[in-house]
Write a protein that holds these residues in place. Structure first.
Motif, PDB file in Angstrom:
ATOM      1  N   GLU A 200       0.836  -1.205   0.000  1.00 14.00           N
ATOM      2  CA  GLU A 200       0.000   0.000   0.000  1.00 14.00           C
ATOM      3  C   GLU A 200       0.870   1.254   0.000  1.00 14.00           C
ATOM      4  N   MET A 201       1.935   1.183   0.783  1.00 13.55           N
ATOM      5  CA  MET A 201       2.817   2.321   0.907  1.00 13.55           C
ATOM      6  C   MET A 201       3.474   2.662  -0.431  1.00 13.55           C
ATOM      7  N   HIS A 202       3.969   1.610  -1.120  1.00 12.49           N
ATOM      8  CA  HIS A 202       4.600   1.838  -2.431  1.00 12.49           C
ATOM      9  C   HIS A 202       3.625   2.478  -3.399  1.00 12.49           C
ATOM     10  N   GLN A 203       2.448   1.918  -3.398  1.00 12.44           N
ATOM     11  CA  GLN A 203       1.396   2.441  -4.261  1.00 12.44           C
ATOM     12  C   GLN A 203       1.164   3.929  -3.974  1.00 12.44           C
ATOM     13  N   LEU A 204       1.113   4.221  -2.672  1.00 12.16           N
ATOM     14  CA  LEU A 204       0.854   5.593  -2.247  1.00 12.16           C
ATOM     15  C   LEU A 204       1.943   6.533  -2.744  1.00 12.16           C
ATOM     16  N   LEU A 205       3.201   6.128  -2.555  1.00 19.87           N
ATOM     17  CA  LEU A 205       4.296   6.996  -2.975  1.00 19.87           C
ATOM     18  C   LEU A 205       4.261   7.226  -4.489  1.00 19.87           C
ATOM     19  N   ASP A 206       3.920   6.165  -5.232  1.00 18.08           N
ATOM     20  CA  ASP A 206       3.766   6.334  -6.688  1.00 18.08           C
ATOM     21  C   ASP A 206       2.680   7.351  -7.008  1.00 18.08           C
ATOM     22  N   ASP A 207       1.550   7.174  -6.324  1.00 17.96           N
ATOM     23  CA  ASP A 207       0.423   8.078  -6.571  1.00 17.96           C
ATOM     24  C   ASP A 207       0.794   9.536  -6.301  1.00 17.96           C
ATOM     25  N   LEU A 208       1.677   9.711  -5.317  1.00 24.34           N
ATOM     26  CA  LEU A 208       1.978  11.083  -4.899  1.00 24.34           C
ATOM     27  C   LEU A 208       2.979  11.780  -5.831  1.00 24.34           C
ATOM     28  N   GLU A 209       3.480  11.040  -6.857  1.00 24.23           N
ATOM     29  CA  GLU A 209       4.405  11.664  -7.818  1.00 24.23           C
ATOM     30  C   GLU A 209       3.846  12.977  -8.354  1.00 24.23           C
ATOM     31  N   LYS A 210       2.515  12.977  -8.502  1.00 25.31           N
ATOM     32  CA  LYS A 210       1.903  14.177  -9.088  1.00 25.31           C
ATOM     33  C   LYS A 210       1.729  15.311  -8.078  1.00 25.31           C
ATOM     34  N   ALA A 211       1.988  14.989  -6.809  1.00 26.05           N
ATOM     35  CA  ALA A 211       1.831  16.033  -5.773  1.00 26.05           C
ATOM     36  C   ALA A 211       3.136  16.128  -4.977  1.00 26.05           C
ATOM     37  N   PRO A 212       4.149  16.707  -5.587  1.00 33.90           N
ATOM     38  CA  PRO A 212       5.487  16.673  -4.983  1.00 33.90           C
ATOM     39  C   PRO A 212       5.543  17.260  -3.576  1.00 33.90           C
ATOM     40  N   LYS A 213       4.798  18.319  -3.334  1.00 33.81           N
ATOM     41  CA  LYS A 213       4.814  18.932  -1.992  1.00 33.81           C
ATOM     42  C   LYS A 213       4.298  17.957  -0.937  1.00 33.81           C
ATOM     43  N   GLN A 214       3.219  17.293  -1.309  1.00 33.42           N
ATOM     44  CA  GLN A 214       2.629  16.340  -0.369  1.00 33.42           C
ATOM     45  C   GLN A 214       3.590  15.191  -0.106  1.00 33.42           C
ATOM     46  N   LYS A 215       4.248  14.776  -1.160  1.00 34.54           N
ATOM     47  CA  LYS A 215       5.188  13.679  -1.016  1.00 34.54           C
ATOM     48  C   LYS A 215       6.340  14.101  -0.100  1.00 34.54           C
ATOM     49  N   GLU A 216       6.774  15.332  -0.310  1.00 35.94           N
ATOM     50  CA  GLU A 216       7.867  15.862   0.512  1.00 35.94           C
ATOM     51  C   GLU A 216       7.471  15.873   1.997  1.00 35.94           C
ATOM     52  N   ALA A 217       6.253  16.322   2.228  1.00 34.23           N
ATOM     53  CA  ALA A 217       5.770  16.360   3.611  1.00 34.23           C
ATOM     54  C   ALA A 217       5.746  14.960   4.211  1.00 34.23           C
ATOM     55  N   LEU A 218       5.299  14.000   3.404  1.00 35.90           N
ATOM     56  CA  LEU A 218       5.207  12.632   3.896  1.00 35.90           C
ATOM     57  C   LEU A 218       6.595  12.062   4.197  1.00 35.90           C
ATOM     58  N   LEU A 219       7.551  12.357   3.307  1.00 37.48           N
ATOM     59  CA  LEU A 219       8.905  11.851   3.526  1.00 37.48           C
ATOM     60  C   LEU A 219       9.516  12.478   4.780  1.00 37.48           C
ATOM     61  N   SER A 220       9.259  13.769   4.979  1.00 40.07           N
ATOM     62  CA  SER A 220       9.728  14.409   6.213  1.00 40.07           C
ATOM     63  C   SER A 220       9.113  13.733   7.429  1.00 40.07           C
ATOM     64  N   PHE A 221       7.838  13.423   7.299  1.00 40.22           N
ATOM     65  CA  PHE A 221       7.150  12.735   8.385  1.00 40.22           C
ATOM     66  C   PHE A 221       7.903  11.455   8.777  1.00 40.22           C
ATOM     67  N   PHE A 222       8.283  10.668   7.749  1.00 46.22           N
ATOM     68  CA  PHE A 222       9.000   9.424   8.047  1.00 46.22           C
ATOM     69  C   PHE A 222      10.351   9.702   8.678  1.00 46.22           C
ATOM     70  N   SER A 223      11.047  10.705   8.161  1.00 42.09           N
ATOM     71  CA  SER A 223      12.388  10.908   8.703  1.00 42.09           C
ATOM     72  C   SER A 223      12.327  11.433  10.136  1.00 42.09           C
ATOM     73  N   ILE A 224      11.333  12.243  10.447  1.00 43.72           N
ATOM     74  CA  ILE A 224      11.216  12.702  11.836  1.00 43.72           C
ATOM     75  C   ILE A 224      10.848  11.532  12.751  1.00 43.72           C
ATOM     76  N   LYS A 225       9.909  10.717  12.282  1.00 39.32           N
ATOM     77  CA  LYS A 225       9.492   9.565  13.096  1.00 39.32           C
ATOM     78  C   LYS A 225      10.632   8.575  13.307  1.00 39.32           C
ATOM     79  N   ALA A 226      11.562   8.532  12.335  1.00 41.06           N
ATOM     80  CA  ALA A 226      12.696   7.618  12.493  1.00 41.06           C
ATOM     81  C   ALA A 226      13.635   8.119  13.592  1.00 41.06           C
ATOM     82  N   GLN A 227      13.653   9.439  13.780  1.00 36.01           N
ATOM     83  CA  GLN A 227      14.561   9.993  14.793  1.00 36.01           C
ATOM     84  C   GLN A 227      14.013   9.839  16.206  1.00 36.01           C
TER      85      GLN A 227
END
Ligand code: ADP
Ligand code: ZN
Ligand code: ZN
Length: 817
Positions: A200-227
């Motif tokens: 599901e996650m892979h699918q989601l990231l693919d889908d978000l290609e068209k919304a780069p800002k949203q994707k960026e926010a999501l990736l930041s979310f993961f990196s903060i949660k990893a810390q």
């Protein structure tokens, strides 16, 4: 035939006062109603009719009352009986008790000042003409005196009009208005669990290609949660990722992220205890049954359950039974432990059957709570309150729970009545043939003694809920650490390592630093002088945040000195350390973490205490440094390390309870660690790691502590073997203080012989320019308490008759803490 009533005035009078009433009034009056009476030259007070009879007073002519203020009694017979008991036991006036017992709004007097309540909804159609006139006056000026109201209404009997306005919630008297504290809600985001699935996650990231800002926010979310694993605020995500809140919002709209509020989340037990109700664990259930059995035979049960064993849940179950029988339950706890946390827990379970009685609540709320209890309303099945809640007008009390029964703050120190809410609660319950539960992880010696001698039933619960292990307690010998140079400021290397480790895994730290007599004072290295308060016999303490030297007794302060005030040397250092210094050191060692301090200085403002607790719960603070305020029954979920910075100062306090208190304090702070799944850790820094009490704390050895301390109490004739009454004399004149104290002590020694100690100056012998001197009376078990007090009262009366001692104030404290 003439008719009279004896009334209790809200004044420190030794006796009730008698007034004349007409036959009609006598017929209408009931004990416990309020009456307005003239007293003194020209004042009018609200008094309570305590007895209606036909015997004129012997030594004065009874004045007529002004009027009757109630249609039905505001004070119950139980209350009148209870007040009389308090006054006699604690040797004070019934008037003192009356003032402590009733919300101020019930006690209108001629000097009262009336104010309009801000935001009060005024429905003019609901007002009588006279009420309207008063409100109109108050809309023009911010406050009016009762005298002015008399002018406005052109009559003397204005109290009924004002009382009606108080009841309608439109005006207040003589009081500051408190607003209730509502913690602000903070928005957090988390990932929709659907995307825990990798596909599901892979699918989601693919889908978000068209919304780069949203994707960026999501990736930041993961990196903060990893810390770190802490809850992530919307604000923090927006700041760290550099995307706007609107972008995050659209992720929420798409159900990729979910928003939630910490406020609902922090009631963690909601999830744990299902809606169907609390499921007691097997051990909890056992304790619950034992308490029930115990209370069949005894009136009082001491419930000794270790911290986090789930005592609250057991109280809830017991309370449930009581309200099922249609009775009222009272849950008393120390003011500071009366947190939003606990109130929410009870409300989550009992809904709107719970009322809270708290000095911080507005006058109107207090009046409302009082009325609900008096009317035995459905809303007043359960009352939670601080010590003064024992004075409420219960009509149908079935159970009293006194939680944290060992807390010394249950004893009122000033002004009279100097009552102990725990002990008085037991008496109150007895009047109703109700039962009392005293709960604590570290019971007072007195209560445990009563349990050992079968005056109380005893139930013990030695396992934490969920089988979490009790925190591992380790002692750090700081004498050796200093020698080996393994200290950084006031922190041992061990303490620092543990703090670091705890913070690294995203958990929180509590550091305990007792402040009592331990704040930094300035000392000259050359001549040894330290600046003193001119009004009190204490050194001034250094406060770095405003660079001042302050007196903790009277508030006197001067700017921090650069040179010794005695010898002009500039070789001056600060000695000792307080919470403030710990915080300063921490900030430089852990600059990346948020620290906060909880002590009398930081909690003075309105709701400052609640705000700190909320911030800590919401993990906006990583390390909380505090004084004993921290020990009070708080339930934080993410604290895994508790550090006690210095145990020795607690132990060295000159008081016969110092060792017992140290044990309780340390074990209580220790109990804040590891309350959920993981075993917590506690570090105790001390110069005397082999001190008996520290050893007993480290092993959680209550029985050992009890045995040792009881032996000491026996040897030195202290409670529970002897009862104490402390008499304090205060006067601005030094030699008069001495003279008066000597006179009184001699009078007492004539009767009580070697059981009178002193007179003696207390450790701080002068406060606000008044000298203090104490006399201690010890009362052996076989000596009648009632007779002792009678004799003491007589000696006091002779004392008061001596003209030269008129300026000496005398304070009697029965069972001083
Ligand atoms: P104590 O007052 O004895 O220190 P608490 O009553 O605060 O302990 O309980 C500690 C924690 O364990 C609380 O968060 C409480 O919600 C939880 N807890 C205790 N008993 C139960 C239970 N039977 N079911 C669910 N949670 C419980
Ligand atoms: Zn000097
Ligand atoms: Zn002072």
């Amino acid at each position: 035939m003439s008719y009279f009533i004896d009334v209790i005035l809200p004044l420190p009078l030794q006796k009730r006062f008698t007034y004349a009433v007409t036959k009609e009034e006598a017929g209408f009056l009931e004990e416990g109603m309020r009456v307005a009476v003239p007293f003194g030259k020209s004042k009018v007070y609200t008094a309570i009719a305590a007895k209606i009879h036909q015997n004129p007073p012997q030594v004065y002519d009874a004045k007529p009352i002004n009027q009757i203020l109630d249609r039905s009694p505001l004070v119950t017979k139980h209350q009148l009986k209870f007040w009389a008991w308090i006054a006699s036991y604690y040797m004070c006036a019934e008037g003192d008790v009356l003032k402590a017992a009733l919300p101020g709004a019930f006690l209108l007097e001629s000097e009262s000042i009336v104010q309009l309540i801000k935001d009060a909804e005024i429905d003019e159609t609901q007002l009588k003409d006279e009420e309207y006139l008063v409100i109109e006056a108050l809309q023009r000026q911010s406050s009016v005196k009762i005298q002015e109201v008399m002018k406005i209404l052109d009559k003397k009997t204005v109290l009924p009009v004002l009382n009606a306005l108080v009841e309608k919630g439109l005006v207040v008297l003589n009081q500051e208005i408190y607003e209730q504290y509502k913690p602000k809600k903070i928005r957090f985001v988390q990932l929709n669990p659907v995307y825990y699935n990798e596909a599901e996650m892979h699918q989601l990231l693919d889908d978000l290609e068209k919304a780069p800002k949203q994707k960026e926010a999501l990736l930041s979310f993961f990196s903060i949660k990893a810390q770190h694993k802490k809850p992530l605020k919307v604000k923090e995500l927006s700041e760290k990722s550099g995307v706007s809140a609107a972008i995050i919002k659209s992720l929420v709209k798409k159900k990729i992220l979910e928003e939630y509020y910490e406020k609902t989340d922090r009631v963690t037990f909601k999830g744990e205890s299902s809606e169907a109700g609390i499921q007691l664990s097997e051990l909890q259930h056992k304790a619950f049954s034992e308490i029930k059995t115990g209370l069949q035979e005894q009136d009082v049960c001491l419930f000794h359950g270790i911290t986090s064993s789930g005592k609250t849940e057991i109280y809830i179950k017991l309370i449930e039974k009581v309200i099922e029988r249609g009775q009222q339950a009272l849950y008393v706890l120390p003011e500071i432990a009366l947190t939003t946390q606990l109130i929410e827990r009870l409300r989550a379970y009992f809904g709107d059957k719970v009322l809270v009685y708290h000095s911080k609540y507005s006058v109107n709320e207090r009046v409302e709570v009082y009325r609900h209890i008096l009317e035995d309303s459905e809303k007043a099945r359960i009352v939670i309150g601080a010590r003064s809640s024992i004075f409420l007008p219960f009509v149908n009390l079935g159970l009293v729970v006194v939680d944290e029964e060992h807390e010394t703050s249950f004893k009122q120190f000033d002004p009279a009545p100097r009552y102990h809410a725990r002990d008085a609660a037991v008496v109150l319950a007895n009047f109703f043939k109700a039962k009392t539960i005293l709960g604590s992880a570290t019971p007072s010696l007195e209560s445990y003694f009563n349990a050992q001698h079968h005056k109380y039933a005893l139930v013990e619960l030695n396992r934490r809920y969920g089988n979490v292990l009790e925190p591992a307690i380790e002692i750090v010998d700081i004498k050796t650490k200093y020698k080996k140079k393994e200290m950084k400021g006031h922190f041992s290397d061990k303490m620092l390592a543990e703090i670091k480790e705890t913070l690294n895994v995203g958990e929180q730290v509590i550091l305990f630093q007792n402040r009592r007599g331990f704040s930094p004072v300035l000392e000259c290295n050359t001549c040894g002088h330290s600046p003193q308060c001119p009004n009190c016999d204490v050194s001034l303490t250094y406060h770095s945040h405003n660079n001042q030297l302050r007196c903790h007794y009277c508030g006197y302060h001067i700017a921090m000195q650069k040179k010794c005030m005695a010898c002009d040397s500039s070789e001056i250092t600060t000695k000792g350390f307080g919470t403030e210094q710990i915080e300063t050191e921490l900030k430089s060692i852990f600059p990346d973490y948020k620290t906060a301090r909880m002590d009398q200085d930081t909690t003075r403002g309105k709701y400052a205490y609640e705000k700190l607790i909320t911030a800590f719960e919401q993990e906006e603070i990583d390390i909380l440094i505090g004084t004993q305020m921290l020990t009070k029954g708080l339930d934080f979920r993410k604290v895994n390390l508790v550090g006690i910075m210095n145990a020795d100062n607690l132990l060295n306090f000159p008081d016969f309870r110092a060792h017992e208190r140290s044990f309780q304090l340390m074990l209580q702070v220790a109990g804040r660690a590891g309350r959920t799944k993981k075993r917590g850790k506690v570090l105790i820094q001390s110069y005397n790691p082999h001190h008996q009490i520290i050893q007993q704390v480290s092993m959680g050895d209550y029985a050992g502590m009890y045995k040792d301390q009881l032996e000491e109490r026996y040897n030195y004739k202290y409670p529970p073997f002897y009862r104490l009454i402390r008499i304090t004399l205060k006067c601005r004149d030094y030699s008069k203080t001495n003279e008066a104290a000597d006179w009184l002590a001699i009078g007492m020694k004539n009767v009580f012989k070697e059981n009178v100690l002193g007179p003696e100056f207390p450790p701080v012998a002068r406060i606000r320019n008044e000298y203090y001197k104490n006399i201690l009376l010890k009362i052996p078990q076989q000596q009648s308490l009632g007779k002792t007090k009678q004799v003491l009262q007589r000696i006091m009366e002779s004392f008061k008759a001596i003209g030269t001692f008129r300026s000496v104030k005398v304070v009697i404290n029965v069972d001083p803490i």
